[in-house]
Design a protein around this motif. Structure first.
Motif, PDB file in Angstrom:
ATOM      1  N   ASP A  88       0.752  -1.012  -0.035  1.00  0.00           N
ATOM      2  CA  ASP A  88       0.012   0.033  -0.040  1.00  0.00           C
ATOM      3  C   ASP A  88       0.939   1.188   0.029  1.00  0.00           C
ATOM      4  OD1 ASP A  88       0.672  -0.714   2.511  1.00  0.00           O
ATOM      5  OD2 ASP A  88      -0.669   0.401   3.552  1.00  0.00           O
ATOM      6  N   LEU A  89       1.931   1.253   0.856  1.00  0.00           N
ATOM      7  CA  LEU A  89       2.625   2.550   0.982  1.00  0.00           C
ATOM      8  C   LEU A  89       3.585   2.590  -0.608  1.00  0.00           C
ATOM      9  CD1 LEU A  89       4.149   2.660   4.550  1.00  0.00           C
ATOM     10  CD2 LEU A  89       2.179   3.846   3.573  1.00  0.00           C
ATOM     11  N   MET A  90       3.858   1.481  -0.848  1.00  0.00           N
ATOM     12  CA  MET A  90       4.795   1.435  -2.014  1.00  0.00           C
ATOM     13  C   MET A  90       4.249   2.105  -3.318  1.00  0.00           C
ATOM     14  SD  MET A  90       5.361  -1.589  -4.867  1.00  0.00           S
ATOM     15  CE  MET A  90       3.903  -1.532  -5.292  1.00  0.00           C
ATOM     16  N   VAL A  91       2.695   1.872  -3.606  1.00  0.00           N
ATOM     17  CA  VAL A  91       1.793   2.438  -4.445  1.00  0.00           C
ATOM     18  C   VAL A  91       1.604   3.925  -4.216  1.00  0.00           C
ATOM     19  CG1 VAL A  91      -0.438   2.661  -5.447  1.00  0.00           C
ATOM     20  CG2 VAL A  91       0.683   0.391  -4.884  1.00  0.00           C
ATOM     21  N   ILE A  92       1.477   4.433  -2.874  1.00  0.00           N
ATOM     22  CA  ILE A  92       1.322   5.913  -2.660  1.00  0.00           C
ATOM     23  C   ILE A  92       2.584   6.429  -2.969  1.00  0.00           C
ATOM     24  CG2 ILE A  92       1.188   7.546  -0.785  1.00  0.00           C
ATOM     25  CD1 ILE A  92      -1.033   5.331   0.506  1.00  0.00           C
ATOM     26  N   PHE A  93       3.776   6.042  -2.452  1.00  0.00           N
ATOM     27  CA  PHE A  93       5.037   6.548  -2.696  1.00  0.00           C
ATOM     28  C   PHE A  93       5.597   6.654  -4.351  1.00  0.00           C
ATOM     29  CE2 PHE A  93       6.191   5.702   1.862  1.00  0.00           C
ATOM     30  CZ  PHE A  93       6.313   7.171   2.328  1.00  0.00           C
ATOM     31  N   MET A  94       5.049   5.728  -5.039  1.00  0.00           N
ATOM     32  CA  MET A  94       5.473   5.850  -6.499  1.00  0.00           C
ATOM     33  C   MET A  94       4.706   6.560  -7.301  1.00  0.00           C
ATOM     34  SD  MET A  94       5.582   1.748  -7.916  1.00  0.00           S
ATOM     35  CE  MET A  94       5.165   2.194  -9.221  1.00  0.00           C
ATOM     36  N   ALA A  95       3.330   6.873  -6.882  1.00  0.00           N
ATOM     37  CA  ALA A  95       2.488   7.899  -7.325  1.00  0.00           C
ATOM     38  C   ALA A  95       3.284   9.421  -6.990  1.00  0.00           C
ATOM     39  CB  ALA A  95       1.243   8.143  -6.747  1.00  0.00           C
TER      40      ALA A  95
END
Length: 313
Positions: free
Chosen positions: A175-182
């Motif tokens: 979940d954090l990976m997706v947020i940080f990628m964006a």
């Protein structure tokens, strides 16, 4: 007539505004204000859920803070998880996000592989981790032993149970990976190009360009992580029960926190005191402590918001 007309117009505007706000006001009153006030009231009463509550002053507060043996271990474990687990999740999620944004081919496959563990149900993921980290038969210790490295007890060792829970949380960091990628993909490329022309290295670009641009997202990740850590219930309870061999159905009594109270958290105490011991007054005290800690951490983080967002400027 003009003043009366103006007052009537303002009254109609206020009523119209209240009508638009009424869904939120009703939800706030029913789902937040009333439960909070009721919790405060019951914390000063002797109440078992069957007989009417009887006021008893500060007896519940004194019992929880001085006589209840599980409160302070649960407080220390919860604070440990807030500081260590949340920090590791944010750093690890940011690192994975940075790594995937740099991959030129196969980025979609890696995104899927890192995100899939987050979709695993918490109970199933915890069960899998407990069996993988089983000190006697688990493949993790088998691999470590084959390499000549120490083999921890993981969920059966009080010194390793919280690091094992942290490893479980890092496994589901999608979940954090997706947020940080964006957030990383939204950083203006022109700033990186200008920094490269000025001779800035990768570390300088990360410190002076990446961090200032994504610091609001880091703040969001930390605040939501703290709130989640304050509600951390399922994973430590399931891990403790399975590691202790208590895997039967309903009706079995289990004192949470195995091994040696190391997986005990404050949300577990709310259930233990309120539903297993039928002491709702003391359970309300623990719930209020949780609420106060969550508000304190959130206020502290929001107070530091300016320094965090301006980091690296």
């Amino acid at each position: 007539m003009a003043p009366n007309t103006e007052r009537a117009r303002r009254r109609r505007a206020a009523l119209r505004t209240a009508a638009f706000l009424s869904p939120w006001l009703i939800g706030f009153a029913v789902f937040f204000a009333y439960p909070l006030l009721s919790t405060v009231y019951f914390s000063f009463t002797r109440y078992d859920g069957f007989r009417p509550p009887v006021p008893n002053g500060l007896a519940n507060w004194s019992y929880v803070f001085t006589d209840y043996p599980l409160f302070w271990p649960a407080m220390r474990n919860t604070l440990w998880l807030v500081v260590v687990m949340v920090s590791c999740r944010v750093v690890f999620g940011l690192g994975i996000g940075l790594l995937i944004t740099k991959i030129k081919t196969g980025a979609g496959i890696f995104r899927t592989l890192f995100y899939l563990p987050y979709l695993a149900p918490p109970v199933a993921a915890t069960l899998a981790f407990v069996f993988l980290l089983n000190p006697g038969t688990g493949p993790a210790n088998t691999l470590l032993d084959g390499m000549g490295l120490p083999t921890p007890g993981w969920f059966t060792d009080a010194a390793w149970s919280k690091p094992a829970l942290t490893a479980l949380a890092l496994w589901g960091v999608g979940d954090l990976m997706v947020i940080f990628m964006a957030a990383l993909l939204d950083v203006p490329k022109e700033q990186y190009e200008a920094a490269e022309l000025d001779g800035a290295g990768a570390r300088a670009r990360f410190r002076h360009i990446t961090l200032p641009n994504i610091s609001p997202i880091i703040l969001f990740a930390v605040v939501t992580g703290v709130i989640q850590a304050m509600q951390y219930y399922t994973q430590p309870l399931v891990a403790g029960k399975v590691a202790a061999g208590v895997i039967g159905g309903s009706g079995q009594q289990f004192e949470p926190g195995y091994p040696d109270k190391s997986t005990l958290t404050l949300p577990q105490l709310v259930y233990n005191v309120g539903f297993q011991r039928s002491d709702y007054g003391a359970a309300c005290v623990v719930a209020l402590v949780l609420f106060a800690l969550s508000m304190a951490f959130t206020a502290l983080l929001m107070r530091r918001r300016g320094g965090l967002i301006g980091a690296g400027d």
